[in-house]
Design a protein around this motif. Structure first.
Motif, mmCIF file in Angstrom:
data_model
loop_
_atom_site.group_PDB
_atom_site.id
_atom_site.type_symbol
_atom_site.label_atom_id
_atom_site.label_comp_id
_atom_site.label_asym_id
_atom_site.label_seq_id
_atom_site.Cartn_x
_atom_site.Cartn_y
_atom_site.Cartn_z
ATOM 1 N N LEU A 179 -8.267 4.575 1.689
ATOM 2 C CA LEU A 179 -8.531 3.146 1.542
ATOM 3 C C LEU A 179 -9.835 2.748 2.222
ATOM 4 O O LEU A 179 -10.503 1.801 1.795
ATOM 5 C CB LEU A 179 -7.361 2.335 2.105
ATOM 6 N N HIS A 205 -9.563 -0.126 -9.403
ATOM 7 C CA HIS A 205 -10.872 0.131 -8.787
ATOM 8 C C HIS A 205 -11.698 1.067 -9.659
ATOM 9 O O HIS A 205 -12.894 0.811 -9.893
ATOM 10 C CB HIS A 205 -10.638 0.736 -7.401
ATOM 11 N N LEU A 206 -11.073 2.139 -10.153
ATOM 12 C CA LEU A 206 -11.806 3.084 -10.996
ATOM 13 C C LEU A 206 -12.216 2.460 -12.330
ATOM 14 O O LEU A 206 -13.180 2.912 -12.964
ATOM 15 C CB LEU A 206 -10.960 4.327 -11.247
ATOM 16 N N ARG A 232 -4.186 12.066 -9.577
ATOM 17 C CA ARG A 232 -5.126 11.766 -10.652
ATOM 18 C C ARG A 232 -6.334 12.703 -10.611
ATOM 19 O O ARG A 232 -6.814 13.072 -9.541
ATOM 20 C CB ARG A 232 -5.590 10.310 -10.520
ATOM 21 N N PHE A 272 -12.442 3.312 -0.339
ATOM 22 C CA PHE A 272 -12.415 2.215 -1.310
ATOM 23 C C PHE A 272 -13.105 0.978 -0.743
ATOM 24 O O PHE A 272 -13.848 0.286 -1.444
ATOM 25 C CB PHE A 272 -10.970 1.872 -1.674
ATOM 26 N N GLU A 280 -6.078 1.926 -6.956
ATOM 27 C CA GLU A 280 -7.026 2.956 -7.383
ATOM 28 C C GLU A 280 -7.323 2.821 -8.876
ATOM 29 O O GLU A 280 -8.488 2.896 -9.299
ATOM 30 C CB GLU A 280 -6.447 4.341 -7.097
ATOM 31 N N ASP A 281 -6.296 2.610 -9.680
ATOM 32 C CA ASP A 281 -6.469 2.499 -11.128
ATOM 33 C C ASP A 281 -7.409 1.336 -11.471
ATOM 34 O O ASP A 281 -8.328 1.475 -12.290
ATOM 35 C CB ASP A 281 -5.102 2.296 -11.783
ATOM 36 N N ILE A 335 -6.004 9.520 -1.287
ATOM 37 C CA ILE A 335 -6.329 8.103 -1.420
ATOM 38 C C ILE A 335 -6.800 7.652 -0.045
ATOM 39 O O ILE A 335 -6.017 7.626 0.911
ATOM 40 C CB ILE A 335 -5.119 7.274 -1.882
ATOM 41 N N SER A 370 0.820 -1.220 0.000
ATOM 42 C CA SER A 370 0.000 0.000 0.000
ATOM 43 C C SER A 370 0.852 1.267 0.000
ATOM 44 O O SER A 370 0.414 2.318 0.456
ATOM 45 C CB SER A 370 -0.937 0.012 1.215
ATOM 46 N N THR A 379 -2.670 10.718 -4.403
ATOM 47 C CA THR A 379 -2.728 10.635 -5.856
ATOM 48 C C THR A 379 -2.841 12.023 -6.484
ATOM 49 O O THR A 379 -3.387 12.953 -5.873
ATOM 50 C CB THR A 379 -3.907 9.753 -6.323
ATOM 51 N N ALA A 393 -0.961 1.634 -3.787
ATOM 52 C CA ALA A 393 -2.221 2.350 -3.572
ATOM 53 C C ALA A 393 -2.754 2.926 -4.876
ATOM 54 O O ALA A 393 -3.960 2.885 -5.148
ATOM 55 C CB ALA A 393 -2.011 3.461 -2.543
ATOM 56 N N GLN A 394 -1.860 3.450 -5.715
ATOM 57 C CA GLN A 394 -2.329 4.050 -6.969
ATOM 58 C C GLN A 394 -2.750 2.988 -7.995
ATOM 59 O O GLN A 394 -3.682 3.210 -8.775
ATOM 60 C CB GLN A 394 -1.231 4.938 -7.546
#
Length: 447
Positions: free
Chosen positions: A262, A195-196, A254, A265, A192-193, A260, A183, A252, A188-189
């Motif tokens: 978690l 997950h999105l 982004r 998420f 995220e990538d 971020i 993480s 992030t 973590a990123q």
């Protein structure tokens, strides 16, 4: 001449590595008229294109991007460049000063020469080469060999495994759910990538801390730069050189930048676990550390916000009020096992870091873990230097914000030129925020 006969070359300084660190060293050597060569395995800055995923963005604001004689001057200084934008920006650097760059030249061995200086063996575009140099700057970074657990081969062959260095996009992975291990920033990123993109993600947490993207009207990295944390030598941090082992905070850049979280998420369906301990076949076991990892990361997040608050108060800065973080999810359990097959997990992405590999450097300047021992890049062996390492001297070392100052110091050790010309990160941040000053003594060192 036989193609197996090495071509002999000589330079006063040989810089090994043509990324941002090696090019920064070259800039100062060019400025000072020092004969040198930059030996690059691939092409200058290729790591940015080769080892970042498609949706990668910087996690530090664009204004942090500066190299000697070259700064980001685009339209969005407080934004976050994408991978391709970073590649384009970095590719514009070398043409501004014309470094003596030899690409596609891999250095395979460095040894001391009788009577002083060094011998470098290399393979260039036209065959083997030998370089003799009085000084060598090793600017190959500190991330060489991707780490995977020793037991990873024991996982079922039906499970696809790849390291974060090889991850490019969700579409690259086979259908099914994905376990990301680690993480830190990359883990973590990447989680995220995925997950999105709508992939079901499982994330095994380590001990990485986190930081607010924005706090009281400004990016937290801008506040921390203004507070002097990017300029503070590692020896001044609590624990001293042990700070070099710290994991970077996850956040992030982004979509303009955000936290971020978690916990958020998890509320949206991501499955979280503690530290991955072992595995075989399709069975994995975890330490019951999930709750502790989440709480610890949140406490670092809050402590950094408190440091920024104290800085704002001490300097009398007019800033919006703070918005305290409130956890949106708590784990109902701390899972200690997982059956990859039963969970429908097809892929494991290892994001647990890298280890250094300096086996080609034949010099006694390394500690028991294989890391070079040095003081701000200057080793105990006359003429041998390192540059571009995380925490070489400050938190900013190894990042665009700190490389120029480190490169100037190393170049000065070679040339004897003293006196810094690179503006400190704190002064640069203050210049962007007129009327705001800071003293490091006013704040605690966060993290």
């Amino acid at each position: 001449m036989s193609s197996t006969t090495p071509t002999l070359h000589r330079a006063t300084v040989a810089v090994v590595g043509g990324g941002q660190a090696g090019l920064s060293a070259s800039w100062f050597l060019v400025r000072d008229g020092v004969d040198h060569v930059v030996l690059e395995t691939g092409t200058a800055g290729h790591e940015w294109a080769d080892t970042r995923w498609d949706n990668f963005t910087l996690v530090t604001p664009n204004w942090h991007c500066r190299l000697p004689g070259y700064e980001y001057d685009g339209p969005d200084p407080d934004g976050f460049m994408t991978r391709d934008e970073v590649v384009a920006w970095l590719s514009g650097y070398a043409p501004t000063f014309g470094p003596p760059l030899r690409e596609h030249t891999r250095v395979t061995a460095l040894t001391e020469r009788d009577g002083g200086g060094f011998r470098l063996e290399a393979t260039g575009p036209d065959g083997p080469e030998v370089w003799e140099a009085d000084h060598v700057v090793v600017a190959t970074g500190g991330y060489h060999v991707p780490i995977v657990p020793s037991w990873a081969p024991a996982l079922n062959a039906s499970i696809t495994q790849l390291h974060s260095a090889d991850y490019k996009s969700p579409g690259q992975l086979p259908a099914g759910e994905v376990l990301v291990v680690g993480s830190g920033q990359s883990g973590a990123q990447i989680a995220e990538d995925l997950h999105l993109a709508g992939r079901r993600v499982h994330l095994a947490l380590g001990d990485a801390p986190r930081v607010a993207r924005f706090h009281r009207g400004r990016d937290s990295m801008t506040w921390l730069a203004e507070m002097g944390l990017y300029d503070t030598g590692v020896a001044q941090y609590p624990g001293g050189l042990a700070a070099r082992e710290k994991t970077n905070h996850y956040v992030t850049g982004r979509d303009g930048g955000r936290d971020i979280d978690l916990r958020q998420f998890a509320a949206e369906g991501m499955r979280l676990y503690g530290l991955l301990d072992s595995g075989a076949g399709t069975q994995l076991s975890f330490l019951p550390s999930l709750r502790q990892a989440l709480d610890s990361a949140d406490e670092v997040y809050r402590s950094i916000c408190r440091d920024i608050d104290r800085h704002i108060d001490a300097q009398g800065i007019d800033a919006p009020p703070a918005t305290p973080y409130v956890p949106v999810w708590e784990p109902a359990e701390d899972p200690t096992s997982l059956d990859l097959a039963a969970a429908g997990i097809s892929t494991v992405v290892w994001a647990i870091g890298y280890r250094p590999d300096y086996r080609w450097v034949g010099a006694g300047v390394f500690d028991g873990s294989g890391r070079p021992t040095h003081t701000r890049g200057v080793t105990s062996l006359p003429g041998l230097y390192f540059l571009g390492l995380p925490w070489l001297h400050t938190w900013g070392s190894g990042r665009y914000l700190g490389i120029a100052a480190d490169a100037e110091h190393v170049a000065g050790a070679i040339t004897g030129r003293t006196g810094a010309t690179i503006e400190s990160a704190a002064d640069l941040a203050r210049r962007r925020s007129p009327g705001s000053g800071a003293r490091l003594a006013d704040v605690a060192l966060a993290g």
